[in-house]
Design a protein around this motif. Structure first.
Motif, mmCIF file in Angstrom:
data_model
loop_
_atom_site.group_PDB
_atom_site.id
_atom_site.type_symbol
_atom_site.label_atom_id
_atom_site.label_comp_id
_atom_site.label_asym_id
_atom_site.label_seq_id
_atom_site.Cartn_x
_atom_site.Cartn_y
_atom_site.Cartn_z
ATOM 1 N N ALA A 184 -14.678 24.496 26.074
ATOM 2 C CA ALA A 184 -13.537 24.468 25.160
ATOM 3 C C ALA A 184 -12.596 25.644 25.401
ATOM 4 O O ALA A 184 -11.368 25.473 25.418
ATOM 5 N N ILE A 185 -13.153 26.829 25.585
ATOM 6 C CA ILE A 185 -12.320 28.013 25.824
ATOM 7 C C ILE A 185 -11.576 27.881 27.151
ATOM 8 O O ILE A 185 -10.366 28.159 27.228
ATOM 9 N N MET A 186 -12.269 27.451 28.184
ATOM 10 C CA MET A 186 -11.632 27.294 29.493
ATOM 11 C C MET A 186 -10.538 26.228 29.454
ATOM 12 O O MET A 186 -9.450 26.434 29.993
ATOM 13 N N PHE A 187 -10.818 25.096 28.817
ATOM 14 C CA PHE A 187 -9.814 24.041 28.695
ATOM 15 C C PHE A 187 -8.600 24.548 27.929
ATOM 16 O O PHE A 187 -7.459 24.293 28.312
ATOM 17 N N ALA A 188 -8.849 25.265 26.856
ATOM 18 C CA ALA A 188 -7.747 25.772 26.042
ATOM 19 C C ALA A 188 -6.884 26.749 26.831
ATOM 20 O O ALA A 188 -5.653 26.660 26.798
ATOM 21 N N CYS A 189 -7.499 27.670 27.543
ATOM 22 C CA CYS A 189 -6.726 28.688 28.260
ATOM 23 C C CYS A 189 -6.041 28.147 29.509
ATOM 24 O O CYS A 189 -4.962 28.611 29.870
ATOM 25 N N ILE A 190 -6.660 27.178 30.164
ATOM 26 C CA ILE A 190 -6.067 26.652 31.400
ATOM 27 C C ILE A 190 -4.979 25.629 31.102
ATOM 28 O O ILE A 190 -3.897 25.681 31.667
#
Length: 183
Positions: free
Chosen positions: A8-14
């Motif tokens: 979730a964090i990676m998807f949000a930031c990318i």
């Protein structure tokens, strides 16, 4: 931290909260990097990611100490991120002597400072801050490649003289930002 949270964090930031298109951090550096070759874009994108990680590793403990003095936080973060950028520039010049890619675009890149401040403002823990910095760096790399691809396609078409340069770049960035916002 569970795998679900990491994704979730990676998807949000990318993608979803891409700092270049969502917060307009680093737009100027993306514009400079997208005009270079693929090797330079990749080199600068990975360097920005490394600078983000190192800056986060340094600024997170400082944020924990200066939690009550928010007016000092921005000044200290600016000093730290500037120092890390100049060290990265020095190292990149020593390591890649034949590389013609300029790392100085990182110096004007507000992604590094913005990521550190947003991580502090959101109250992220240490692991989450580092993970978010990796995601922001990869998002920056993605943004550079997307803008380069759009710029290549637009340059194939006839552009009126009044729209060449910064105006067409602003229109390209706005369309890409709206597309990502629709996700």
């Amino acid at each position: 931290m569970s795998a679900k949270e990491v994704i979730a964090i990676m998807f949000a930031c990318i993608l979803a909260n891409n700092y270049v298109f969502q917060n307009f951090f680093g737009v100027e550096a993306v514009a400079l990097d997208s005009e270079k070759g693929i090797k330079c874009m990749l080199f600068n994108g990975l360097t920005v990611t490394a600078v983000l990680i190192v800056s986060t590793l340094i600024t997170w403990p400082i944020n924990a100490m200066l939690a009550s003095a928010s007016y000092l936080q921005t000044l200290v973060f600016a000093i730290v991120t500037t120092a890390v950028v100049y060290v990265a520039d020095f190292v990149a010049k020593k390591v890649c002597k034949e590389n013609k890619c300029s790392v100085l675009s990182i110096a004007i890149n507000s992604v590094v400072m913005g990521a550190c401040l947003v991580n502090a403002a959101n109250g992220y823990g240490f692991g989450t801050s580092v993970l978010a910095s990796v995601g922001v760096g990869l998002g920056y790399l993605l943004a550079t490649f997307v803008v380069a691809g759009v710029r290549e396609r637009v340059n194939e078409k006839f552009i009126p003289k009044a729209w060449r340069g910064a105006p067409i770049l602003a229109a390209e960035m706005a369309i890409i930002a709206l597309t990502l916002f629709a996700l």
